[in-house]
Design an enzyme around this catalytic site. Structure first.
Site, PDB file in Angstrom:
ATOM      1  N   ASN A   1     -38.721  36.534 -20.290  1.00 13.09           N
ATOM      2  CA  ASN A   1     -39.817  36.885 -20.405  1.00 13.09           C
ATOM      3  C   ASN A   1     -40.468  36.127 -19.687  1.00 13.09           C
ATOM      4  O   ASN A   1     -40.700  34.050 -20.129  1.00 13.09           O
ATOM      5  CB  ASN A   1     -39.988  36.642 -21.701  1.00 13.09           C
ATOM      6  CG  ASN A   1     -41.366  36.443 -22.160  1.00 13.09           C
ATOM      7  OD1 ASN A   1     -42.444  36.826 -21.238  1.00 13.09           O
ATOM      8  ND2 ASN A   1     -41.978  36.697 -23.644  1.00 13.09           N
TER       9      ASN A   1
ATOM     10  N   ARG B   1     -39.091  41.163 -20.279  1.00 14.91           N
ATOM     11  CA  ARG B   1     -39.796  41.600 -20.159  1.00 14.91           C
ATOM     12  C   ARG B   1     -40.818  41.981 -19.194  1.00 14.91           C
ATOM     13  O   ARG B   1     -41.093  40.714 -18.019  1.00 14.91           O
ATOM     14  CB  ARG B   1     -40.330  40.536 -21.140  1.00 14.91           C
ATOM     15  CG  ARG B   1     -42.126  40.515 -21.468  1.00 14.91           C
ATOM     16  CD  ARG B   1     -42.912  39.567 -22.352  1.00 14.91           C
ATOM     17  NE  ARG B   1     -44.193  40.873 -22.480  1.00 14.91           N
ATOM     18  CZ  ARG B   1     -45.045  39.544 -22.830  1.00 14.91           C
ATOM     19  NH1 ARG B   1     -45.041  38.134 -22.013  1.00 14.91           N
ATOM     20  NH2 ARG B   1     -46.139  40.170 -23.089  1.00 14.91           N
TER      21      ARG B   1
ATOM     22  N   HIS C   1     -48.422  44.819 -25.751  1.00 14.95           N
ATOM     23  CA  HIS C   1     -47.823  44.607 -27.473  1.00 14.95           C
ATOM     24  C   HIS C   1     -46.955  45.389 -27.367  1.00 14.95           C
ATOM     25  O   HIS C   1     -46.383  45.472 -28.255  1.00 14.95           O
ATOM     26  CB  HIS C   1     -48.451  43.671 -27.928  1.00 14.95           C
ATOM     27  CG  HIS C   1     -49.515  42.628 -27.949  1.00 14.95           C
ATOM     28  ND1 HIS C   1     -50.486  42.808 -28.802  1.00 14.95           N
ATOM     29  CD2 HIS C   1     -49.500  41.329 -27.155  1.00 14.95           C
ATOM     30  CE1 HIS C   1     -51.288  41.147 -27.821  1.00 14.95           C
ATOM     31  NE2 HIS C   1     -50.079  40.698 -27.364  1.00 14.95           N
TER      32      HIS C   1
ATOM     33  N   ARG D   1     -60.046  34.869 -25.657  1.00 16.16           N
ATOM     34  CA  ARG D   1     -60.361  35.911 -24.568  1.00 16.16           C
ATOM     35  C   ARG D   1     -62.054  36.678 -25.224  1.00 16.16           C
ATOM     36  O   ARG D   1     -61.829  37.029 -26.806  1.00 16.16           O
ATOM     37  CB  ARG D   1     -59.339  37.481 -24.641  1.00 16.16           C
ATOM     38  CG  ARG D   1     -58.114  36.894 -23.449  1.00 16.16           C
ATOM     39  CD  ARG D   1     -57.414  37.694 -23.654  1.00 16.16           C
ATOM     40  NE  ARG D   1     -56.144  37.210 -23.331  1.00 16.16           N
ATOM     41  CZ  ARG D   1     -54.796  37.515 -23.660  1.00 16.16           C
ATOM     42  NH1 ARG D   1     -54.665  38.853 -23.733  1.00 16.16           N
ATOM     43  NH2 ARG D   1     -54.174  36.800 -24.007  1.00 16.16           N
TER      44      ARG D   1
ATOM     45  N   PHE E   1     -56.648  29.393 -35.064  1.00 14.27           N
ATOM     46  CA  PHE E   1     -57.273  29.373 -36.608  1.00 14.27           C
ATOM     47  C   PHE E   1     -56.981  28.412 -37.110  1.00 14.27           C
ATOM     48  O   PHE E   1     -57.704  28.051 -38.178  1.00 14.27           O
ATOM     49  CB  PHE E   1     -56.329  30.753 -36.992  1.00 14.27           C
ATOM     50  CG  PHE E   1     -57.274  31.900 -36.100  1.00 14.27           C
ATOM     51  CD1 PHE E   1     -58.383  32.680 -36.460  1.00 14.27           C
ATOM     52  CD2 PHE E   1     -57.020  32.423 -35.517  1.00 14.27           C
ATOM     53  CE1 PHE E   1     -59.655  33.840 -35.995  1.00 14.27           C
ATOM     54  CE2 PHE E   1     -57.600  33.978 -34.044  1.00 14.27           C
ATOM     55  CZ  PHE E   1     -58.519  34.267 -34.674  1.00 14.27           C
TER      56      PHE E   1
ATOM     57  N   GLU F   1     -39.688  40.082 -30.299  1.00  5.63           N
ATOM     58  CA  GLU F   1     -39.893  41.009 -29.017  1.00  5.63           C
ATOM     59  C   GLU F   1     -38.532  40.615 -27.755  1.00  5.63           C
ATOM     60  O   GLU F   1     -38.037  41.449 -27.391  1.00  5.63           O
ATOM     61  CB  GLU F   1     -40.943  40.732 -28.308  1.00  5.63           C
ATOM     62  CG  GLU F   1     -41.974  41.049 -28.614  1.00  5.63           C
ATOM     63  CD  GLU F   1     -43.292  39.833 -27.772  1.00  5.63           C
ATOM     64  OE1 GLU F   1     -44.770  40.605 -27.433  1.00  5.63           O
ATOM     65  OE2 GLU F   1     -43.821  39.218 -28.719  1.00  5.63           O
TER      66      GLU F   1
END
Ligand code: AMP
Length: 402
Positions: free
Chosen positions: A7, A91, A180, A241, A284, A384
């Protein structure tokens, strides 16, 4: 079959070596700061300590070579020789409209991925560097591309067309692609397994809430809408973003703040989102701690984020004509009982409620709705790399004789 999963980001490479017999991770690693000072490789063989190696890593070719050297290293390697690797899964962020599934990489596919660089100038080039490096270092080993956009290629035109002149879609491919996809597909499949049913009989809303965040409406096994768009900037407010904004703000800001196209792009991608609202952090965890100390802007950033997620959930229930399960995944979705509770609070009209005890879970697969809820709520850690390995395995077992 042993599969190397790569990836590649602009300055990083994440990798795993997976033995498909039992889907066991043999080793994993992260290379950071490619092309910069302080570049390093962190390599972790299964059940052993992490080895950190600092080195000059000028490009992805050197990075991939270091990863492969670590995998075959006498002390901390997990295979003896490179030819034990049967296939490589990559990926690839953007497959445009060309790729609606994972594919074996051929010259034609490679050109197709290159052509998508125009619509994903930040993401596809490093993916290509990784593919080219693996082709050079492991000639003859089959390579598979697994696209972030592929799962969303089932979206109908009503969901992916923007309100722009149709010619712009035809000329430049300006439309919603969504990202995603590998993660959304994996968690929806897993939730269906947990319900002992088939994904094709169920409607899910999958909330991938990490530093980048997106939501997908998955109706009877197919993505029918998702919040990210032409690029991963659209949709939810994210770490840095902006997510969706009135497009008229862009020329306004360019004029008032004297920004050019590059600067406004940077402003919306790297200086906005919860970082921009809070003025404190894109993480967060920091915001939850600050809000607990009474920091109003951190609380506001949390509130705006949760409100947006809830609004998308409502929108996707409407788009699918109902919902059977809501799934939380990625860093925040997997680890924040507080945020999950905040998002789901008020969704009782759908026939669901979070069980506060079950919701205490962090980073583990669990159903967290109250018993017998009509709509189930799940926490499912995404994987993933495993989806990439599975797709690679499924494509390569047809061509490799083991
Ligand atoms: P990801 O991009 O999936 O790695 O997610 C990273 C983000 O998840 C971080 O920036 C945090 O905002 C969030 N996160 C990770 N762990 C926690 C946690 N324990 N509590 C709250 N947020 C978390």
């Amino acid at each position: 079959m042993i599969i190397f999963v790569a990836n590649c980001g602009s300055s990083s490479i994440k990798y795993q070596l997976i033995n498909m017999e039992g889907e066991a991770v043999m080793a994993k690693g992260l290379i950071e700061r490619i092309g910069m000072d302080g570049a390093k490789l962190s390599h972790t063989p299964a059940d052993k300590f992490t080895v950190d190696i600092e080195a000059v890593i000028p490009d992805h070719n050197v990075g991939i070579k270091m990863a492969l050297d670590a995998l075959t290293h006498e002390e901390y390697g997990v295979i003896k020789k490179l030819d034990e690797i049967d296939a490589v899964g990559h990926r690839v962020v953007h497959g445009g409209e060309r790729f609606s599934d994972s594919v074996l990489i051929t010259e034609v596919v490679l050109n197709g991925i290159k052509a998508c660089c125009e619509i994903a100038p930040l993401h596809n080039p490093p993916n290509l560097y990784g593919i080219e490096a693996c082709m050079k270092l492991m000639p003859g080993v089959p390579q598979v591309a697994v696209f972030d956009t592929a799962f969303h290629q089932t979206m109908p035109k009503v969901a992916y067309l923007y309100g722009l002149p149709y010619e712009m879609y035809v000329k430049y491919g300006l439309r919603r692609y969504g990202f995603h996809g590998t993660s959304h597909k994996y968690v929806a499949q897993t939730a269906a397994e947990m319900m002992d049913e088939h994904m094709t009989d169920l409607r899910f809303i999958s909330c991938h809430l990490g530093n980048g965040a997106s939501i997908a409406a998955i109706k009877y096994g197919k993505s029918i809408d998702t919040s990210m768009g032409y690029t991963p900037l659209e949709g939810l407010i994210m770490g840095t973003r902006s997510g969706e904004i009135d497009p008229a703000i862009i020329p306004f800001l360019m004029e008032k703040e004297n920004m050019n196209a590059q600067q406004i792009d940077d402003y919306l991608n790297r200086r906005s989102g919860i970082l921009g609202i809070s003025g404190l952090s894109s993480d967060f965890r920091d915001l939850e701690a600050a809000a607990n100390r009474g920091d109003e802007r951190s609380q506001l950033a949390i509130d705006v984020f949760a409100y947006k997620v809830k609004k998308y959930i409502g929108g996707y229930v409407a788009a699918m004509g109902g919902v059977d399960g809501i799934i939380f995944t990625a860093g925040l979705g997997e680890n924040s009982p507080f945020m999950r509770d905040k998002i789901c609070n008020g969704l009782e009209y759908l026939g669901t409620r979070i069980d506060p005890e079950l919701n205490k879970t962090r980073g583990e697969r669990k159903e967290i709705s109250v018993p017998r809820a009509r709509v189930k709520i799940f926490v499912i850690p995404t994987n993933e790399e495993l989806v990439i390995a599975r797709d690679t395995f499924n494509i390569c077992r047809r061509i490799i004789k083991l």
